[in-house]
Design an enzyme around this catalytic site. Structure first.
Site, PDB file in Angstrom:
ATOM      1  N   GLU A 173       0.822  -1.213   0.000  1.00 46.19           N
ATOM      2  CA  GLU A 173       0.000   0.000   0.000  1.00 46.19           C
ATOM      3  C   GLU A 173       0.853   1.260   0.000  1.00 46.19           C
ATOM      4  O   GLU A 173       0.567   2.230  -0.719  1.00 46.19           O
ATOM      5  CB  GLU A 173      -0.934   0.000   1.217  1.00 46.19           C
ATOM      6  CG  GLU A 173      -1.937   1.147   1.251  1.00 46.19           C
ATOM      7  CD  GLU A 173      -1.422   2.414   1.924  1.00 46.19           C
ATOM      8  OE1 GLU A 173      -2.052   3.476   1.749  1.00 46.19           O
ATOM      9  OE2 GLU A 173      -0.380   2.351   2.608  1.00 46.19           O
ATOM     10  N   GLU A 174       1.916   1.254   0.800  1.00 47.39           N
ATOM     11  CA  GLU A 174       2.680   2.475   1.024  1.00 47.39           C
ATOM     12  C   GLU A 174       3.324   3.028  -0.242  1.00 47.39           C
ATOM     13  O   GLU A 174       3.479   4.239  -0.386  1.00 47.39           O
ATOM     14  CB  GLU A 174       3.772   2.234   2.080  1.00 47.39           C
ATOM     15  CG  GLU A 174       3.256   1.914   3.476  1.00 47.39           C
ATOM     16  CD  GLU A 174       2.578   3.102   4.147  1.00 47.39           C
ATOM     17  OE1 GLU A 174       2.359   4.141   3.489  1.00 47.39           O
ATOM     18  OE2 GLU A 174       2.252   2.996   5.339  1.00 47.39           O
ATOM     19  N   ASP A 219      -7.143   1.770   8.325  1.00 41.06           N
ATOM     20  CA  ASP A 219      -5.821   2.309   7.990  1.00 41.06           C
ATOM     21  C   ASP A 219      -5.712   3.739   8.493  1.00 41.06           C
ATOM     22  O   ASP A 219      -5.240   4.624   7.785  1.00 41.06           O
ATOM     23  CB  ASP A 219      -5.577   2.232   6.476  1.00 41.06           C
ATOM     24  CG  ASP A 219      -4.171   2.652   6.082  1.00 41.06           C
ATOM     25  OD1 ASP A 219      -3.278   2.649   6.959  1.00 41.06           O
ATOM     26  OD2 ASP A 219      -3.958   3.002   4.900  1.00 41.06           O
ATOM     27  N   HIS A 255       4.659   7.611   9.223  1.00 40.92           N
ATOM     28  CA  HIS A 255       5.791   7.517   8.286  1.00 40.92           C
ATOM     29  C   HIS A 255       7.111   7.987   8.893  1.00 40.92           C
ATOM     30  O   HIS A 255       7.979   8.481   8.171  1.00 40.92           O
ATOM     31  CB  HIS A 255       5.509   8.303   6.999  1.00 40.92           C
ATOM     32  CG  HIS A 255       4.389   7.754   6.174  1.00 40.92           C
ATOM     33  ND1 HIS A 255       3.996   8.335   4.982  1.00 40.92           N
ATOM     34  CD2 HIS A 255       3.579   6.682   6.353  1.00 40.92           C
ATOM     35  CE1 HIS A 255       2.990   7.645   4.471  1.00 40.92           C
ATOM     36  NE2 HIS A 255       2.720   6.628   5.291  1.00 40.92           N
TER      37      HIS A 255
END
Length: 463
Positions: free
Chosen positions: A328-329, A356, A427
């Site tokens: 996904e990232e 998420d 992140h």
């Protein structure tokens, strides 16, 4: 004539009776409501989601797509679902690019020499081996950069200083995020040789926020990085002196041949309508600097635990499918591939939702369902009210990974979380298990079991 009249009246009465009967049959069964209430209380006491989150972040750790750790995460996902007794467990291949971070550093050369803390953006190209040195040109937003004259950034390093604002809704991400998403391509179009942005995050720590950036075909690829917020503040103060400011930027990355990762899928088969699917899940991968606890091991823990608790109580009438999405990232590769692989069974996906948004409390419930099924969402909200959940007027999007399915027509709900703490560590190297608040994680599971239980056992459709 009289016979026709009474035949018409009889037909109308039967039709009315049929409609009334259908309406009654579409109500949420009282037993389902009682069982959902019981599940809510069990979920608040359960540590299953916490245990799953701890397992993934401890036994695997960071899970950058295409790495050995990513492969280990897929094995972990298969084993975890099997150990929890899911009826069917399998994986589906996803082809992905592979990008690795090797080195990153930055420093102001003039007028006030000092080191800066940066993180290369995902997908960034490298600088020359010895780095590059150039004057900084400052823009306060991506819009200011894009509206500047052609050639305005020739042979310079573009710096975008827009600060992400903190909101419980997380809306600041949408405001500031474009600097990361398209900044490199936009800067290159203006002649820049590098890009540095203020981190898309709300903290005040020297922990820069990474995240994928995008390039455009036919546009020169330039190295791109994010500054930690305190370092961006420092650079702002330096630039306020109105002196030529020069930066040295050194980013070394590596792109490997495309690889294969997987979507890991587990099902609890429905007892009455096994071909109808309530689809839930989160993404299995993470960035490489933390251990991906809130993004998105917690989402894996929440959805797997919700499905397991429901199955322990009573087999659901519809099939519950949990998807651990891959990659996904770096570009929602798993979600896009899932939509392609399951396009022919779109109609079987009765409703879906992805977790998420970290591990903060669920604050609101959004939906994208038919008007005729809104009363089921109302019942969900009644049961979620003791958890502090209210109705959201926003449309549920399916989040990143289920987004392609929702855009294709799958109904969805969104369990909207409190984003206040999320973008402090999103992140960054600080995305670690200690940031999980057990009681808030349990509240998530309690909300999720209500949604999934009612969706699985209600006899009607959401579209």
């Amino acid at each position: 004539m009289k016979k026709q009249f009474w035949t018409s009246i009889l037909g109308l009465a039967l039709a009315t009776l049929s409609l009334s009967s259908n309406a009654v049959s579409q109500e949420v069964p009282e037993l389902t409501l009682q069982q959902a209430e019981q599940l809510r209380e069990q979920a608040l006491e359960s540590t299953l989601a916490l245990d799953i989150t701890a397992s993934l972040t401890t036994e695997v750790g960071a899970r950058l797509p295409g790495t050995d750790a990513d492969k280990k995460a897929v094995e972990w996902g298969m084993a975890k679902l099997q150990s929890l007794g899911f009826d069917k467990v399998w994986k589906e291949p996803v082809s992905i690019p592979v990008w690795l971070r090797l080195h990153e550093s930055a420093e102001v050369i003039a007028p006030f020499p000092q080191n800066l803390i940066i993180s290369a953006l995902g997908g960034s190209v490298s600088t020359p081996k010895n780095g590059l040195e150039a004057e900084i040109i400052h823009f306060d937003s991506i819009e200011a950069l894009e509206s500047s004259a052609d050639g305005s950034a020739n042979n310079k390093i573009v710096y975008i200083s827009k600060r992400m604002e903190k909101h419980s809704s997380g809306r600041g991400y949408g405001d500031a995020g474009p600097a990361r998403f398209r900044g490199a391509a936009s800067a290159a179009k203006k002649g820049a040789i590098g890009l540095v942005i203020r981190s898309i995050g709300t903290d005040s720590q020297r922990s820069p926020h990474t995240g994928v950036t995008s390039y455009e075909d036919g546009v020169t690829k330039i190295p791109a990085a994010a500054l930690s917020n305190p370092d961006a503040d420092q650079l702002d103060r330096i630039l306020a002196h109105n002196k030529t400011t020069t930066m040295r930027l050194n980013i070394q990355t590596e792109v490997l041949p495309d690889a294969t990762t997987y979507n890991v899928i587990g099902e609890i088969t429905g007892s009455e309508r096994p071909d109808e699917i309530v689809a839930i899940g989160g993404h299995l991968d993470s960035w490489d600097q933390g251990t991906g606890a809130v993004d998105d091991a917690s989402g894996i823990g929440i959805t797997v635990a919700a499905a397991k608790l429901i199955a322990q109580q009573q087999r659901p009438k519809r099939t519950i499918r949990v998807v651990m999405f891959g990659a996904e990232e770096i570009g929602v590769f798993g979600g896009k591939q899932y939509a392609l692989d399951h396009a022919d069974e779109l109609a079987k996906h009765i409703i879906g939702a992805e977790s998420d948004g970290g591990a903060g409390k669920v604050l609101a419930l959004s939906s994208s369902v038919s008007h005729e099924s809104l009363h089921v969402v109302d019942e969900m909200l009644k049961l979620m009210a003791p958890l502090g959940v209210v109705r959201s007027s926003a449309k549920a999007t399916g989040s990143a990974d289920f987004g392609p399915m929702v855009r294709a027509g799958m109904p969805a709900v969104g369990l909207v979380q409190d984003f206040t703490p999320y973008f402090d560590i999103h992140h960054t190297p600080d995305d670690t298990f200690d940031k999980i608040v057990p009681e808030e994680l349990a509240q998530n599971v309690a909300a999720w079991v209500i949604f999934v239980k009612l969706a699985a056992d209600w006899p009607g459709r959401f579209n």
